[in-house]
Scaffold this motif. Structure first.
Motif, short mmCIF file in Angstrom:
data_model
loop_
_atom_site.label_atom_id
_atom_site.label_comp_id
_atom_site.label_asym_id
_atom_site.label_seq_id
_atom_site.Cartn_x
_atom_site.Cartn_y
_atom_site.Cartn_z
N THR A 44 2.02 -0.62 -2.20
CA THR A 44 0.75 -0.09 -1.71
C THR A 44 0.77 0.23 -0.22
N ILE A 83 1.43 -5.07 -8.29
CA ILE A 83 0.84 -4.33 -7.17
C ILE A 83 1.00 -5.19 -5.92
N ASN A 104 -6.24 0.86 -6.51
CA ASN A 104 -4.87 0.73 -6.99
C ASN A 104 -4.85 0.15 -8.41
N ILE A 163 3.51 4.13 -1.95
CA ILE A 163 2.31 4.79 -1.42
C ILE A 163 2.14 4.41 0.05
N HIS A 214 -2.43 8.99 -0.29
CA HIS A 214 -3.01 7.94 -1.12
C HIS A 214 -3.48 8.52 -2.46
N GLY A 242 -5.84 -6.76 -2.69
CA GLY A 242 -5.38 -5.42 -3.07
C GLY A 242 -6.58 -4.53 -3.33
N VAL A 273 3.94 -1.07 -7.80
CA VAL A 273 3.28 -0.15 -6.89
C VAL A 273 3.38 -0.75 -5.50
N GLU A 302 -4.03 6.98 -5.17
CA GLU A 302 -4.89 6.08 -5.94
C GLU A 302 -6.36 6.47 -5.86
#
Length: 259
Positions: free
Chosen positions: A65, A8, A28, A112, A221, A24, A63, A223
């Motif tokens: 982010t 991530i 997520n 994302i 988003h 982070g 991912v 997540e």
């Protein structure tokens, strides 16, 4: 059975305006662990600490982010202005080549928000610095006030290509999403396919054409409420399946090419 490892991409923050950290969002990590069923591993996005090759060898998927800093416009051949906001050149230096390497190898990633924009720039595309300043466009930024539930609430529809990978994944060509971004795609990069749009024409869903692996990326988003949202859950589930295939030595047949 060992779960796949998902890197991530972290962002740089200051605690108490003094102490620098790589951080982070918990949502997520929770989405990766509980919905994708993978091990979430926070990555400090700094080429002074690690290399793209080390990341590719250590993780089964990534991912990309969201984050407050934007991709520096020099990365797509434009000069920085006040409208472009803050930057994180260290993250640019890691994620942009990471995206290109994953596309070539077939290693899965899920983009994302900023990550969605990074995919476009990595493939040669450009960005608008501020969507809300464009004629006929809406303000897609996070509401400045309210609870987290209010800020991440579903705010607009996304219209997807009939029969495209996102419509097949969600079981519908029209879905509701949140919206918390300022920038957006200006020109799509080479092989970047825009597969979904907001009502004002803002690109919201993309994939990389003819990529050998999972490259689905979204401007919203997912997540948030990933375990229960009917759009977020299948997206993270499919990403997890692609990561398990990669971890098992199989290049998953990419969703964007499936019939």
């Amino acid at each position: 059975m060992t779960r796949p490892v998902v890197g991530i991409i972290g962002n740089v923050h200051l605690i108490n305006d003094q102490y620098p950290v790589h951080a982070g969002g918990q949502m997520n990590s929770r989405a990766v662990s509980k919905v994708s069923d993978c091990v979430p591993l926070l990555i400090p996005a700094d080429p002074g600490l690690l290399s793209v090759d080390e990341l590719l060898d250590s993780c089964d998927g990534f991912v990309l982010t969201g984050g407050r800093p934007n991709v520096h416009p020099e990365e797509y051949g434009e000069e920085a202005t006040a409208a472009h906001g803050a930057f994180d050149r260290a993250r640019d230096a890691i994620v942009l080549p990471l995206v290109r390497a994953c596309v070539e190898r077939g290693q899965p990633f899920l983009g994302i928000c900023r990550g969605f924009q990074e995919v476009n720039v990595a493939m040669g595309g450009t960005l608008y610095p501020e969507i809300r300043d464009l004629p006929g466009r809406n303000n897609h930024r996070m509401p400045p006030d309210g609870t987290m539930e209010e800020k991440f609430a579903l705010r607009h529809e996304v219209t997807l290509t009939e029969g495209g990978p996102f419509a097949r994944l969600f079981g519908s060509a029209r879905v509701m999403t949140n919206t918390l971004h300022g920038q957006g795609i200006k020109a799509p990069g080479s092989r970047v396919v825009i597969d979904g749009y907001a009502p004002d024409g803002t690109p919201e869903a993309i994939y990389v054409r003819d990529a050998p692996g999972f490259t689905l990326s979204v401007q919203w988003h997912p997540e948030w409420n990933a375990a229960d949202d009917p759009v977020s859950r299948p997206l993270f589930t499919a990403f997890g399946e692609a990561c398990r295939a990669w971890a098992g030595g199989r290049k998953a047949y990419p969703l964007q090419m499936a019939g």
